[in-house]
Scaffold this motif. Structure first.
Motif, PDB file in Angstrom:
ATOM      1  N   GLY A  83      34.663  48.607  35.843  1.00  6.85           N
ATOM      2  CA  GLY A  83      33.651  48.191  36.822  1.00  6.85           C
ATOM      3  C   GLY A  83      33.225  46.748  36.663  1.00  6.85           C
ATOM      4  O   GLY A  83      32.116  46.380  37.047  1.00  6.85           O
ATOM      5  N   ILE A  84      34.105  45.912  36.093  1.00  7.89           N
ATOM      6  CA  ILE A  84      33.782  44.502  35.843  1.00  7.89           C
ATOM      7  C   ILE A  84      34.708  43.642  36.698  1.00  7.89           C
ATOM      8  O   ILE A  84      35.838  43.331  36.298  1.00  7.89           O
ATOM      9  N   GLN A  85      34.247  43.262  37.878  1.00 13.64           N
ATOM     10  CA  GLN A  85      35.042  42.429  38.788  1.00 13.64           C
ATOM     11  C   GLN A  85      34.150  41.400  39.489  1.00 13.64           C
ATOM     12  O   GLN A  85      34.084  41.332  40.718  1.00 13.64           O
ATOM     13  N   PRO A  86      33.442  40.565  38.724  1.00 14.50           N
ATOM     14  CA  PRO A  86      32.525  39.598  39.334  1.00 14.50           C
ATOM     15  C   PRO A  86      33.235  38.558  40.188  1.00 14.50           C
ATOM     16  O   PRO A  86      32.598  37.876  40.991  1.00 14.50           O
ATOM     17  N   GLU A  87      34.555  38.439  40.026  1.00 10.22           N
ATOM     18  CA  GLU A  87      35.304  37.459  40.810  1.00 10.22           C
ATOM     19  C   GLU A  87      35.549  37.905  42.253  1.00 10.22           C
ATOM     20  O   GLU A  87      35.933  37.097  43.109  1.00 10.22           O
ATOM     21  N   LEU A  88      35.351  39.187  42.552  1.00  7.49           N
ATOM     22  CA  LEU A  88      35.532  39.672  43.925  1.00  7.49           C
ATOM     23  C   LEU A  88      34.468  39.074  44.840  1.00  7.49           C
ATOM     24  O   LEU A  88      33.308  38.941  44.454  1.00  7.49           O
ATOM     25  N   GLN A  89      34.864  38.724  46.043  1.00  6.03           N
ATOM     26  CA  GLN A  89      33.942  38.116  46.993  1.00  6.03           C
ATOM     27  C   GLN A  89      33.711  39.043  48.176  1.00  6.03           C
ATOM     28  O   GLN A  89      34.667  39.599  48.731  1.00  6.03           O
ATOM     29  N   ALA A  90      32.456  39.185  48.548  1.00  2.49           N
ATOM     30  CA  ALA A  90      32.113  40.073  49.663  1.00  2.49           C
ATOM     31  C   ALA A  90      32.842  39.669  50.937  1.00  2.49           C
ATOM     32  O   ALA A  90      33.289  40.527  51.701  1.00  2.49           O
ATOM     33  N   ARG A  91      32.985  38.374  51.186  1.00  2.00           N
ATOM     34  CA  ARG A  91      33.596  37.916  52.439  1.00  2.00           C
ATOM     35  C   ARG A  91      35.025  38.414  52.578  1.00  2.00           C
ATOM     36  O   ARG A  91      35.534  38.577  53.686  1.00  2.00           O
ATOM     37  N   ASN A  92      35.712  38.651  51.445  1.00  2.00           N
ATOM     38  CA  ASN A  92      37.082  39.137  51.501  1.00  2.00           C
ATOM     39  C   ASN A  92      37.151  40.650  51.674  1.00  2.00           C
ATOM     40  O   ASN A  92      38.252  41.201  51.834  1.00  2.00           O
ATOM     41  N   LEU A  93      36.002  41.306  51.628  1.00  2.00           N
ATOM     42  CA  LEU A  93      35.962  42.762  51.758  1.00  2.00           C
ATOM     43  C   LEU A  93      35.386  43.214  53.090  1.00  2.00           C
ATOM     44  O   LEU A  93      35.596  44.358  53.517  1.00  2.00           O
ATOM     45  N   ILE A  94      34.649  42.323  53.757  1.00  2.00           N
ATOM     46  CA  ILE A  94      33.925  42.696  54.981  1.00  2.00           C
ATOM     47  C   ILE A  94      34.888  43.121  56.080  1.00  2.00           C
ATOM     48  O   ILE A  94      35.910  42.479  56.324  1.00  2.00           O
ATOM     49  N   LYS A  95      34.526  44.206  56.752  1.00  2.00           N
ATOM     50  CA  LYS A  95      35.228  44.649  57.956  1.00  2.00           C
ATOM     51  C   LYS A  95      34.221  44.692  59.092  1.00  2.00           C
ATOM     52  O   LYS A  95      33.241  45.449  59.045  1.00  2.00           O
TER      53      LYS A  95
END
Length: 580
Positions: free
Chosen positions: A137-149
């Motif tokens: 559960g350690i993924q601070p590098e993920l960006q919300a903008r790349n996940l938004i639908k």
């Protein structure tokens, strides 16, 4: 002449198809005009400032005028807004809107609900004491903008309530990623983002069956990552200045995500719903000195003075504990159990504290925003009204939805008030918004209009998100509920699946469900009122934890929440299995 006319018409049609209409078959038809005039409305410019019989003019996504006796452009579509109220669009200060649930990967241990979705299946080759970051559960590098639908229904659901912007966070556990401030309109994620990588999101939620899997372990791991990031950053800086004789720094994106936090250029938004979590997060912040936002607070009123003294930004949760529905008063001549009366009073007093938390903070002049995270969209407006009834002034509630989050996210120059030059993000309601009979009629996002039928909004349960509660008449029999239901529990972004089996137990509802240990457990104290089912059970997570379910059926589906001891309440959804 007739033949010539038909030929010209045909040529014109072909030309249209080969140019403008054929440029993008996937692009929606553009509106005839992007200029609107909301006429004769009550304009709530900002909390405490109102204009009666005013007009708001929108052009090309901006407010070009708002007031009385304003000039209306000739190309404007005039919307009669007599008896309507115009507010700045609401800002959800912490949300998962537009973020799909992550896929669940098998781990070294099980979780609530047991079977389904890979939960409870042991993955070979993983050291539980030192698992890969994504499993931990350690993924601070993920960006919300790349996940938004943009098509996620959660965006539409919030928009129907008057929200036009949201500070959205990835779903997950300890460090799920970085957040973004977005508009709740549009078709492409990149065009929706107003501020990218606004905050690092964190929470005291451990991994299932892997390290870190306890609150103390999560705190220790956060401290370890922070210190490692400081060392890695210092190494990179020295290497950049003079690499001679130095080993090349290793690239670790998780550690690099901490760099802006270390430089105090990006805050950590810590989701801390309960009092113990707030204490622990404050202790961690005092030790490491990172910039902090406390998010999703459900139970923090005892620390109001400390939070004010430390000037820590706070975001209060709209996920209030569920109220017991009042039964019709009946004459009861039997003596009540004194112990039961004390318990009922204690519960009622505790409920008042939750409802009055916002008023407590406002009374101490603490600015705060509101979070819809973990709140059921059908309950959000009721939660706001409950807070107002508990002492929160309507202007204070409006500020928490508009001006305060706009200032918090540094966008007060473009959002938060109904003024010339601001982005045309508006909510238009029939009657004042906090009135119980108020209906959202129009919402504007970046000047694009979303219209909601007044007739539909007036019907109980209509005009809201799927699963919104309407009038629930008592069923004539149990047949519609009897059977097997597949369920999913969304525990901080991780899905746990299983089976809920309901039976007719002598004319009453009964049954069992699959727990974390894979065994079938009977429902404790199941009660069916109309389309609402409540029951209790337990789950073994190293210790026996109490579970309290509250779900509402809608045909062959249900939705609701399950409260897991002192760990909070989590959304649960289900669908009925077809009969053989």
């Amino acid at each position: 002449m007739k033949g010539l006319s038909l030929t010209l018409t045909t040529l014109l049609s072909v030309w249209c198809l080969s140019t403008g209409l054929a440029q993008s078959s996937e692009e929606a038809l553009k509106p005839i005009t992007r200029t609107y005039a909301l006429k004769n409305a009550t304009i709530v410019v900002k909390p405490g400032q109102t204009i009666s019989n005013g007009t708001v003019v929108i052009k090309d996504g901006l407010i070009i005028s708002a007031g009385q006796n304003v000039s209306i452009p000739a190309d404007a579509k005039i919307i009669p807004a007599d008896s309507m109220f115009v507010y700045a669009g609401f800002i959800d200060a912490l949300s998962n809107a537009g973020i799909p649930r992550p896929e669940v990967r098998p781990t070294a241990g099980g979780g609530p609900g047991g079977g389904g979705g890979g939960q409870g299946q042991r993955q070979t080759g993983v050291n539980p004491g030192s698992p890969p970051n994504d499993l931990a559960g350690i993924q601070p590098e993920l960006q919300a903008r790349n996940l938004i639908k943009a098509t996620e229904k959660s965006i539409e659901d919030l928009r129907k309530l008057g929200f036009t912007n949201a500070h959205v966070a990835p779903m997950g556990r300890m460090l799920p990623g970085s957040s973004a401030l977005i508009s709740l309109g549009g078709t492409a994620a990149d065009n929706m983002v107003l501020k990218d990588n606004y905050a690092m999101i964190s929470q005291l939620v451990g991994a299932q069956g892997l390290y870190p899997n306890t609150v103390i372990a999560v705190m220790s791991k956060f401290r370890e990552l922070y210190k490692q990031a400081e060392q890695a950053k210092a190494h990179e800086k020295m290497y950049a200045a003079n690499p001679a004789g130095m080993s090349r720094p290793e690239v670790d994106r998780s550690l690099q995500a901490f760099y802006p936090v270390i430089d105090k250029q990006r805050p950590v938004c810590f989701v801390a719903p309960d009092l113990k979590s707030v204490y622990r997060v404050l202790a961690l912040q005092q030790e490491l000195k990172f910039p902090l936002i406390l998010g999703g607070l459900r139970q923090a009123w005892p620390l109001a003075d400390q939070l004010k003294a430390q000037n820590i930004p706070v975001i209060l949760s709209l996920d209030l504990p569920k109220m017991d529905k009042k039964e019709p008063a009946k004459k009861d001549t039997t003596a009540k159990d004194p112990e039961l009366e004390r318990l009922e009073k204690r519960r009622a007093d505790e409920m008042k504290l939750y409802e009055a938390q916002a008023a407590t903070f406002a009374g101490k002049s603490i600015n705060f925003g509101f979070s819809t995270m973990n709140a059921k969209t059908a309950d959000i407006r009721e939660a706001l009204r409950r807070m107002v009834k508990a002492g929160l002034k309507e202007d204070q509630a409006l500020a928490a939805l508009t001006t305060t989050p706009a200032a918090m996210f540094g966008v007060a120059q473009s959002l938060g008030t109904v003024e010339k030059g601001k982005i045309a993000n508006l909510v238009v309601s029939k009657k004042p918004y906090f009135d119980e009979k108020s209906q959202v009629r129009y919402v504007f996002v970046d000047g694009a209009i979303y219209e909601f039928e007044a007739e539909a909004a007036a019907r109980p349960g209509a005009g809201g998100p799927a699963g919104a509660r309407g009038s629930a008449a008592a069923p004539s029999d149990l047949s519609k509920f009897i059977g097997k239901w597949n369920y999913e529990i969304d525990a901080q972004g991780t899905l746990y699946k299983g089976i809920l089996s309901l039976i007719d137990d002598g004319g009453k509802i009964g049954g069992s469900w699959t727990g974390a240990d894979g065994q079938s457990k009977s429902l404790t104290s199941p009660a069916l009122k109309g389309n609402e089912l409540t029951f209790s059970s337990t789950v073994n997570m190293g210790q026996e934890l109490p579970l309290d379910f509250a779900i509402t059926f809608d045909g062959n589906k249900f939705s609701g929440k399950v409260k897991v001891g002192d760990y909070g309440a989590f959304p649960v959804e289900g669908s009925k299995e077809p009969r053989d």
